[in-house]
Design a protein around this motif. Structure first.
Motif, short mmCIF file in Angstrom:
data_model
loop_
_atom_site.label_atom_id
_atom_site.label_comp_id
_atom_site.label_asym_id
_atom_site.label_seq_id
_atom_site.Cartn_x
_atom_site.Cartn_y
_atom_site.Cartn_z
N LYS A 77 -6.88 -9.17 -45.46
CA LYS A 77 -7.15 -8.62 -46.78
C LYS A 77 -8.54 -8.02 -46.83
CE LYS A 77 -6.53 -11.25 -50.49
NZ LYS A 77 -6.03 -12.29 -51.39
N LYS A 104 -11.68 -6.09 -49.41
CA LYS A 104 -12.15 -5.89 -50.77
C LYS A 104 -12.97 -4.60 -50.80
CE LYS A 104 -14.55 -8.17 -54.52
NZ LYS A 104 -14.92 -9.47 -55.06
N GLU A 118 -13.99 -2.90 -56.12
CA GLU A 118 -13.72 -4.34 -56.00
C GLU A 118 -12.25 -4.70 -55.91
OE1 GLU A 118 -16.23 -6.79 -58.53
OE2 GLU A 118 -17.74 -6.21 -57.02
N ASN A 119 -11.40 -3.69 -55.78
CA ASN A 119 -9.98 -3.93 -55.60
C ASN A 119 -9.75 -4.68 -54.29
OD1 ASN A 119 -7.13 -3.59 -55.63
ND2 ASN A 119 -7.33 -1.69 -54.44
N GLU A 120 -8.88 -5.69 -54.34
CA GLU A 120 -8.51 -6.39 -53.11
C GLU A 120 -7.17 -5.87 -52.64
OE1 GLU A 120 -8.77 -10.63 -53.45
OE2 GLU A 120 -10.88 -10.54 -54.06
N CYS A 151 -9.28 2.36 -49.55
CA CYS A 151 -8.84 1.60 -50.72
C CYS A 151 -7.71 2.37 -51.44
CB CYS A 151 -10.01 1.41 -51.68
SG CYS A 151 -9.53 0.78 -53.29
N ILE A 186 -12.04 -9.60 -46.04
CA ILE A 186 -12.28 -10.94 -46.59
C ILE A 186 -11.41 -12.02 -45.95
CG2 ILE A 186 -13.36 -10.30 -48.79
CD1 ILE A 186 -10.68 -10.36 -50.12
#
Ligand SMILES: Nc1nc2c(ncn2[C@@H]2O[C@H](COP(=O)(O)OP(=O)(O)OP(=O)(O)O)[C@@H](O)[C@H]2O)c(=O)[nH]1
Ligand SMILES: [Mg+2]
Ligand SMILES: [Zn+2]
Lengths: 237, 120
Positions: B70, B72, B77-79, B88, B99
């Protein structure tokens, strides 16, 4: 030897079973040894790099060019990692007037800190400024296996294609420098440098990069300059 | 990848901890491995059965807990799941930090302390 399957549970007495927390990184022992190697290098004032690339990307060719650029001013030594007991690469280095030792990994796909320790043992490190390690030609396995060198360098070569960061992401993470070698071949190969660099940026933002040709020597001075700065930093430390 | 070398590391870790605990036998080994490592569970299992012969870990079971990768996004700040290298999906920024997915450790072992079970 006891290996009858029935043995384990046909006793009446208490077995003392317990679940023990370990939480130890699988590479822990390697990393400890790598730190030990780095201490040894630091104590001798040596700056060391680990060069990783696929087979034939031009590791040995680049090392020979670096020797040309720097060996009049700095003492260089080389550790050659190979999967077979062939000394072709090490012989080329020695012929260029630089001490080299070869580590035969016995078929293993990468060097590790333990082999590196033996490589260091085999070299006379006195007065050496720059130690170059040529890892085994492989774009997967050397990633994440620390040797104790101060910088990890990947050589990507143009004919390998521009999609390598997308296909072999691990090798590009946690490295300090990338060389794009064989740029003399750019006119002959469909290599989209933007696509390559975009992938690289996602994996390792701001990575120091040098497009070079070990054939024409183009760009080699940039990388040699980077190395020289690191050597001088080490001397000043 | 280099599953044999990795499996040997796992065995060394288990042997060391088992000895510290005065174990006679290791019955289960729990591994936590992120999807970003290029380790193949089946190959580790294959080498494990082979290299644990005549050790304290013979016949022990390997358990793999796999952790998905995963990232970030550093802009919004979208995961997001990192199944392949991509920007992203929400704001298309190429700056993100990973992360999860890099885990690579022996979490725990189950042992027997009964001195009669061990393999010599
Ligand atoms: N055109 C061109 N050829 C190059 C360049 N650099 C290396 N080569 C050629 O690429 C081939 C492989 O180079 P090496 O330096 O042996 O590559 P390597 O990465 O050390 O290879 P291994 O040690 O076998 O993994 C040789 O034929 C070199 O002459 C370059 O910049 N341009
Ligand atoms: Mg070579
Ligand atoms: Zn975003």
């Amino acid at each position: 030897m006891c290996n009858s399957a029935s043995h384990t549970h046909d006793h009446d007495h208490d077995h003392d079973h317990s679940h023990v927390s370990v939480v130890e990184n699988i590479m822990n022992q390697n990393d400890l040894l790598a730190r030990h190697n780095q201490k040894l290098l630091d104590a001798s004032g040596i700056f060391a790099i680990n060069i990783m690339a696929s087979p034939g990307a031009g590791k040995t060719s680049v090392i020979l060019k670096i020797i040309e650029e720097l060996s009049d001013r700095y003492k260089i030594a080389v550790i050659e990692g190979d999967t077979a007991p062939v000394t072709i690469d090490a012989d080329k280095i020695v012929a260029a007037g630089v001490p080299a030792t070869q580590i035969n990994t016995g078929g293993n796909c990468h060097l590790d800190a333990h082999m590196m320790m033996h490589g260091l043992d085999a070299l006379d490190l006195k007065g050496v400024d720059l130690l170059i390690v040529e890892n085994v030609g492989n774009l997967v396995c050397p990633a994440g296996v620390a040797l104790g060198t101060h910088a990890n360098v990947v050589i990507a070569s143009i004919p390998e294609g521009d999609d390598k960061p997308y296909k072999y992401p691990n090798i590009y993470r946690g490295i300090d420098v990338i060389l794009m070698n064989k740029i003399d071949l750019l006119p002959y190969v469909d290599f989209d440098m933007d696509y390559f660099v975009t992938g690289l940026e996602m994996l390792n933002p701001g990575l120091t990069s040098f497009p070079v040709s070990a054939k024409t020597s183009e760009g080699i001075d940039g990388f040699a300059g980077w190395l020289e700065a690191r050597i001088l930093e080490k001397r000043a430390a | 990848m280099h599953e044999l070398a990795v499996t040997q590391n796992i065995l060394n870790i288990c042997q060391r901890h088992a000895t510290q605990e005065n174990a006679s036998q290791v019955t289960d080994v729990y591994l936590v491995i992120g999807d970003l490592s290029s380790i193949i569970d089946d190959s580790v299992q294959f080498y494990w059965d082979f290299i644990t012969k005549d050790t304290i870990c013979e016949h022990s079971l390997l358990h793999f807990e796999r952790i998905a990768a995963k990232a970030k996004c550093l802009s919004c700040e979208n995961e997001f799941a990192l199944k392949q290298l991509m920007p992203c999906p929400q704001c298309h920024s190429a700056r993100f930090k990973i992360i999860t997915g890099e885990e690579f450790y022996v979490d725990s072992i189950k042992i027997n302390k009964n001195g009669e079970n061990h393999v010599q």
